[in-house]
Structure formats: structure tokens, C-alpha cells
Motif scaffolding. Structure first.
Motif, PDB file in Angstrom:
ATOM      1  N   ASN A   1       5.914  -0.431   6.830  1.00 56.16           N
ATOM      2  CA  ASN A   1       5.777  -1.805   5.972  1.00 56.16           C
ATOM      3  C   ASN A   1       4.666  -1.570   5.133  1.00 56.16           C
ATOM      4  O   ASN A   1       3.658  -1.212   5.706  1.00 56.16           O
TER       5      ASN A   1
ATOM      6  N   GLY B   1       2.442  -4.417   2.273  1.00 59.04           N
ATOM      7  CA  GLY B   1       2.303  -5.705   1.797  1.00 59.04           C
ATOM      8  C   GLY B   1       1.521  -5.786   0.578  1.00 59.04           C
ATOM      9  O   GLY B   1       0.750  -5.134   0.132  1.00 59.04           O
TER      10      GLY B   1
ATOM     11  N   VAL C   1       1.836 -10.166   5.207  1.00 61.25           N
ATOM     12  CA  VAL C   1       3.082 -10.276   4.760  1.00 61.25           C
ATOM     13  C   VAL C   1       3.651  -8.672   4.288  1.00 61.25           C
ATOM     14  O   VAL C   1       3.243  -8.327   3.314  1.00 61.25           O
ATOM     15  N   LYS C   2       4.126  -7.894   5.465  1.00 59.82           N
ATOM     16  CA  LYS C   2       4.553  -6.687   5.023  1.00 59.82           C
ATOM     17  C   LYS C   2       6.038  -6.564   5.349  1.00 59.82           C
ATOM     18  O   LYS C   2       6.901  -7.146   5.763  1.00 59.82           O
TER      19      LYS C   2
ATOM     20  N   ASP D   1      -0.261  -0.433   0.122  1.00 64.79           N
ATOM     21  CA  ASP D   1      -0.493  -1.434   0.920  1.00 64.79           C
ATOM     22  C   ASP D   1      -1.847  -2.277   0.387  1.00 64.79           C
ATOM     23  O   ASP D   1      -2.642  -1.588   0.150  1.00 64.79           O
TER      24      ASP D   1
ATOM     25  N   GLY E   1       7.265  -6.165  10.178  1.00 60.55           N
ATOM     26  CA  GLY E   1       6.338  -6.587   9.474  1.00 60.55           C
ATOM     27  C   GLY E   1       5.602  -7.906   9.747  1.00 60.55           C
ATOM     28  O   GLY E   1       4.723  -8.404   9.221  1.00 60.55           O
TER      29      GLY E   1
ATOM     30  N   GLY F   1       2.347  -7.783  10.510  1.00 63.58           N
ATOM     31  CA  GLY F   1       1.270  -7.322   9.711  1.00 63.58           C
ATOM     32  C   GLY F   1       1.142  -5.958   9.866  1.00 63.58           C
ATOM     33  O   GLY F   1       0.197  -5.160   9.427  1.00 63.58           O
TER      34      GLY F   1
ATOM     35  N   ARG G   1       0.115 -16.906   9.057  1.00 63.90           N
ATOM     36  CA  ARG G   1       1.452 -16.192   8.949  1.00 63.90           C
ATOM     37  C   ARG G   1       2.430 -16.661   9.630  1.00 63.90           C
ATOM     38  O   ARG G   1       3.541 -16.780   8.986  1.00 63.90           O
TER      39      ARG G   1
END
Length: 214
Positions: free
Chosen positions: A11, A13, A30-31, A48, A85, A88, A128
Motif C-alpha cells: 500500500n 498513499g 490513507v494507503k 508513498d 491500508g 496506514g 482517519r
């Protein structure tokens, strides 16, 4: 017996503005799972985004992983699904030992990771999750996930497997470090023992400061 650990999701973000209760914050928490190989470097995963570099990222916290087993625990507690994800994490992993130690390693075909620290959550995690209590819940759950430094660089994708290499049993577990870092007591013997392990530099500096103040 050799233990295998599998990557279920890789993942990354981008910078996003998160809003909760009328307050906004920029974050890369937020991945999103990637369908292609992602380059894993000593600075982290290619593409990332890390916004708050004072506390996150860097050579000793280049990769953050969270276990599917912990995901399942949270989903049972919360009563709803969580997508890869959600915490995170860069890597969603299956098969990690319940008690990872600082210095434990994951050997993929080319990538080699070394465990360095637990993740200590901040209020951005609550933002989140759109839940003001979530950061406190996360701390109390003692399911921190693991930060890793990158010893050898290379590509990773979902489905890749690693051989788990255990470090010295004299090194602290990630969970025991987590308790030490989030608890109210600072036992000198535990701090001294932890400083013998290959800790993330931010954690090492914190412990050395605590030791000097004891």
C-alpha cells in the motif's frame, strides 16, 4: 521449522486533506493497495507520501506493516470490514509471529527488512477512522504493527513471501517496547536492555533521554 510470512497487500498513499469535527489535517495515512511491483528503498516505498516527518518515516522507520490477524481482531471488535491500508500500513502481512522482536528480519527474494520499533499512534489515526476515541483504543489494544528498516532494497508485490529470521531472544519484543513507550513507568533495567537492540533512532534517542533523567 522455517516460518514463512506472506505479503497480502502493498500500500502507498498520496497527500490528502482529512476532515473530522470541523478540523482538517494533511496526511499520507490513507494507503491504497497496488496491483504492480513497488520499489522498496531505504527511504521507504516508491511513491508513498509521508507528511509528518518528525515522527514518521526515515531510514529506521522506512516500512510500516500490519498483520491480517490484527485486522481480523479489529473487524470483529468494530463489527465492520476494514480495507487494506486502513491503518496506514505499507505492507499487510500474514504469518508474522505474535511476538516480533526488535532485530527480527524478513528475507524476501531481494528485499531484506529488520524490525526496529512499534508504531505509536497520534490523533491523525482517529481522524482517519472518523472516531475520536480510536487512538486511545489503538493504544489499549497493544496491536501496534511493526516499523522496519530496509537492509536490502528491491521490488515487492502482493503474494510475495519471506523467510522469517529471528533475532536474539535478549532483544525486546515490539509489544514490550510499546508498553514501555506508552506506559507511565520507565524501569531503568528495561530501558538499558532495549538500548542493546537495533532500535529505530527516534526510539533510541527517547530512551537515552529517559535514562539520563532517571
Amino acid at each position: 521449522m522455517t516460518q514463512s510470512v506472506t505479503v497480502l497487500a502493498v500500500n502507498i498513499g498520496e497527500k490528502q486533506t482529512l476532515t473530522y469535527r470541523g478540523k482538517s489535517v494533511d496526511s499520507g495515512i490513507v494507503k491504497v493497495p497496488q496491483t504492480h511491483q513497488v520499489a522498496v528503498t531505504v527511504a521507504g516505498l516508491a511513491g508513498d507520501t509521508i507528511i509528518h516527518t518528525k515522527h514518521h518515516g526515515g531510514a529506521d522507520q522506512a516500512v510500516y506493516s500490519y498483520a491480517i490477524e490484527d485486522y481480523e481482531w479489529w473487524m470483529s471488535l468494530l463489527g465492520h470490514e476494514l480495507a487494506p491500508g486502513a491503518f496506514g500500513e505499507n505492507l499487510m502481512l500474514k504469518g508474522l509471529p505474535q511476538q516480533v522482536r526488535v532485530g527480527d528480519r524478513l528475507q524476501f527474494d531481494s528485499v531484506l527488512l529488520e524490525a526496529t520499533a512499534p508504531r505509536i499512534p497520534c490523533n491523525i489515526l482517529s481522524t482517519r477512522m472518523q472516531d475520536a476515541t480510536f487512538t486511545k483504543q489503538f493504544i489499549q489494544a497493544e496491536r501496534s504493527g511493526v516499523y522496519w528498516r530496509v537492509i536490502n532494497e528491491g521490488p515487492l508485490k502482493a503474494g510475495d513471501a519471506a523467510i522469517y529470521q529471528a533475532a536474539s531472544i535478549d532483544f525486546p519484543t515490539i509489544q514490550s517496547l510499546y508498553r514501555l513507550m506508552t506506559g507511565k513507568s520507565r524501569p531503568v533495567d528495561q530501558i538499558q536492555a532495549a538500548l542493546k537492540a537495533p532500535l529505530a533512532e527516534r526510539v533510541r534517542q527517547k530512551f537515552e533521554k529517559w535514562l539520563a533523567q532517571s
